[in-house]
Each structure stands twice: as C-alpha cells, then as structure tokens.
Design an enzyme around this catalytic site. Structure first.
Site, PDB file in Angstrom:
ATOM      1  N   SER A 210      45.176  66.977  -3.172  1.00 46.50           N
ATOM      2  CA  SER A 210      44.696  66.034  -2.165  1.00 46.50           C
ATOM      3  C   SER A 210      43.933  64.922  -2.852  1.00 46.50           C
ATOM      4  O   SER A 210      43.396  65.109  -3.956  1.00 46.50           O
ATOM      5  CB  SER A 210      43.771  66.752  -1.174  1.00 46.50           C
ATOM      6  OG  SER A 210      43.164  65.828  -0.287  1.00 46.50           O
TER       7      SER A 210
ATOM      8  N   TYR B  39      36.298  71.977   1.769  1.00 46.87           N
ATOM      9  CA  TYR B  39      37.689  71.677   1.426  1.00 46.87           C
ATOM     10  C   TYR B  39      37.755  70.886   0.125  1.00 46.87           C
ATOM     11  O   TYR B  39      38.536  71.221  -0.776  1.00 46.87           O
ATOM     12  CB  TYR B  39      38.324  70.877   2.561  1.00 46.87           C
ATOM     13  CG  TYR B  39      39.768  70.473   2.322  1.00 46.87           C
ATOM     14  CD1 TYR B  39      40.801  71.381   2.525  1.00 46.87           C
ATOM     15  CD2 TYR B  39      40.092  69.177   1.909  1.00 46.87           C
ATOM     16  CE1 TYR B  39      42.122  71.006   2.314  1.00 46.87           C
ATOM     17  CE2 TYR B  39      41.409  68.801   1.703  1.00 46.87           C
ATOM     18  CZ  TYR B  39      42.415  69.715   1.910  1.00 46.87           C
ATOM     19  OH  TYR B  39      43.720  69.339   1.700  1.00 46.87           O
TER      20      TYR B  39
ATOM     21  N   LYS C 177      39.563  71.828  -3.423  1.00 46.83           N
ATOM     22  CA  LYS C 177      40.645  71.000  -3.947  1.00 46.83           C
ATOM     23  C   LYS C 177      40.304  70.456  -5.334  1.00 46.83           C
ATOM     24  O   LYS C 177      41.192  70.291  -6.181  1.00 46.83           O
ATOM     25  CB  LYS C 177      40.968  69.862  -2.979  1.00 46.83           C
ATOM     26  CG  LYS C 177      41.733  70.320  -1.747  1.00 46.83           C
ATOM     27  CD  LYS C 177      43.126  70.816  -2.112  1.00 46.83           C
ATOM     28  CE  LYS C 177      43.925  71.304  -0.952  1.00 46.83           C
ATOM     29  NZ  LYS C 177      45.290  71.725  -1.298  1.00 46.83           N
TER      30      LYS C 177
END
Length: 232
Positions: free
Chosen positions: A130, A143, A147
């Site tokens: 991402s 998150y 990532k």
C-alpha cells in the site's frame, strides 16, 4: 514472466481485489488459478479452483501448500483494515490483528510456498502492499504500521529468495474502489487498474509496482526535505 500457462494462487480471492486478480489471470491465459478464501464456498469465479485458506492459521497454510504444489506465482493479497487511534483503549488489539493478517500472514504464506516456487524454477512472489507503507494518516496507524512491516518483509524476502531465482514484487496502490474503503472520499483506483499494473510489472520482471499518481508522488516525496509523512 509470461503468465500464460502458469499456475497461480491468490489469497483473499472471494471479493474485491483478489476476485479481480483471479478473473484477470484466467483471462490472461493462466493454466490454473487457485482462489484462496477462509470459506471456499464463497468463491464464485468461473474457471477458478477454490481452496479453503486462512492465512492466520499455520495448519491451514500448510494444507494449502500440500494441495497446491504446482504453484509458480503466489499473490499475497489477503488483508485487513480497521480504523482507530493508536492511543485508543483497544489500539494494542487493533495493531495485533493487523500484524497477524497483513504481516505474519504474508510471512506464513511465503515460507510455505518458497520451496514450491523453487521447484518451478523460481517463479514469482507478489505482495500487495500500500502507499500507506510509507505514510500513516490519522486513524490508520494500525494498518499503516503493518503495511510498513510488510514492505520491510517483502524487501527481506527479495534478498533471501534471489538465490532460487524467485522474482519478488511489492505492489503499492493508494485507495482502491472496494468495500474496504467504501466510506473514504478520495481518488481511487479500480481493482482492474491495480491488476493491470501488477501484471505489467510481472511481465517486465520489475520488483516494484506503483499503481497511481498518488503512489508515485508519495514515493518521490520520501527523498525530499518535506516527505509526505511529516506533513499529515
């Protein structure tokens, strides 16, 4: 690498980006596409080979490796996104859940399938990362942290798998138009666009794929005096 005639496994394949990958791979001439999902019955993609796969469960991962011993391309797509402050009461649980799926799930799959890829001459390992590998907007700290770790993991795997001729590709989309970010009001790539950029990188043996202008802009900013992550 030419995807035609290859056998591919896609995790998180029952919806969203994973489902788009499976359909596109079949259309591009892949010989077989295993569609991994916790509930194999939730996969409804004509021509695919559904398999039950929970990347947080080592036994499930091992069963998948035993079942899919002909895989030459592994796409680690499965992921989780839950918003919340890093200072919230449940932030530790939130962070652990993100790492369990996004980071450790990728590691479990990579470890289990590395020997299988080696037997196919090296093949390819594709990790869907991402743009949030490089920045952390408020509310997405769990998150983004997972990532960032997944990006580091991808870079480490690239070095360790180079000797067996495995191409390791890190894919950095920004927002993708799926139910995961349905409530986000921002420019979004379609799943088809993410798939197209990824398969183009695979065909050109490139190690990194930046999907959108946003991803390109963030990556470029990292080497400036005002990287994006300091301005949020």
């Amino acid at each position: 690498m030419d995807i035609r005639g290859k056998v591919v496994l896609v995790t998180g394949a029952n919806r969203g980006l994973g489902k788009a990958f499976v359909s596109a791979l079949l259309a591009a001439g892949a010989a077989k596409v295993y569609a991994g999902a916790r509930d194999a019955g939730s996969v409804d993609i004509p021509g695919s080979t559904p398999i039950a796969l929970d990347i947080t469960d080592p036994a499930s991962v091992q069963r998948a490796a035993e079942q899919c011993g002909d895989v030459s391309v592994l796409i680690n797509n499965a992921g989780v996104l839950k918003y919340g402050s890093l200072l919230a009461e449940d932030s530790v649980d939130n962070l652990q859940q993100h790492f369990e799926v996004n980071t450790l799930g990728t590691l479990r799959m990579s470890r289990a399938f590395a020997p299988i890829l080696a037997r196919q001459g090296g093949g390819a390992l594709i990790n869907i990362l991402s743009v949030l590998s490089w920045l952390s907007p408020p509310g997405s700290g769990g998150y983004s942290s997972s990532k960032s770790a997944q990006w580091g993991l991808t870079n480490g795997l690239r070095g360790e798998l180079r000797g067996q001729n495995t191409l390791v590709i890190g894919v950095h989309p920004a927002y993708i138009d799926t139910d995961m970010v349905a409530d986000v009001q921002a420019p979004k790539s379609t799943p088809a666009e993410v798939v197209a950029v990824t398969l183009q990188a695979l065909s050109e043996d490139r190690q990194e794929a930046l999907v959108s202008d946003t991803a390109h802009g963030v990556k470029v900013s990292l080497s400036t005096a005002s990287p994006v992550y300091l301005t949020l």
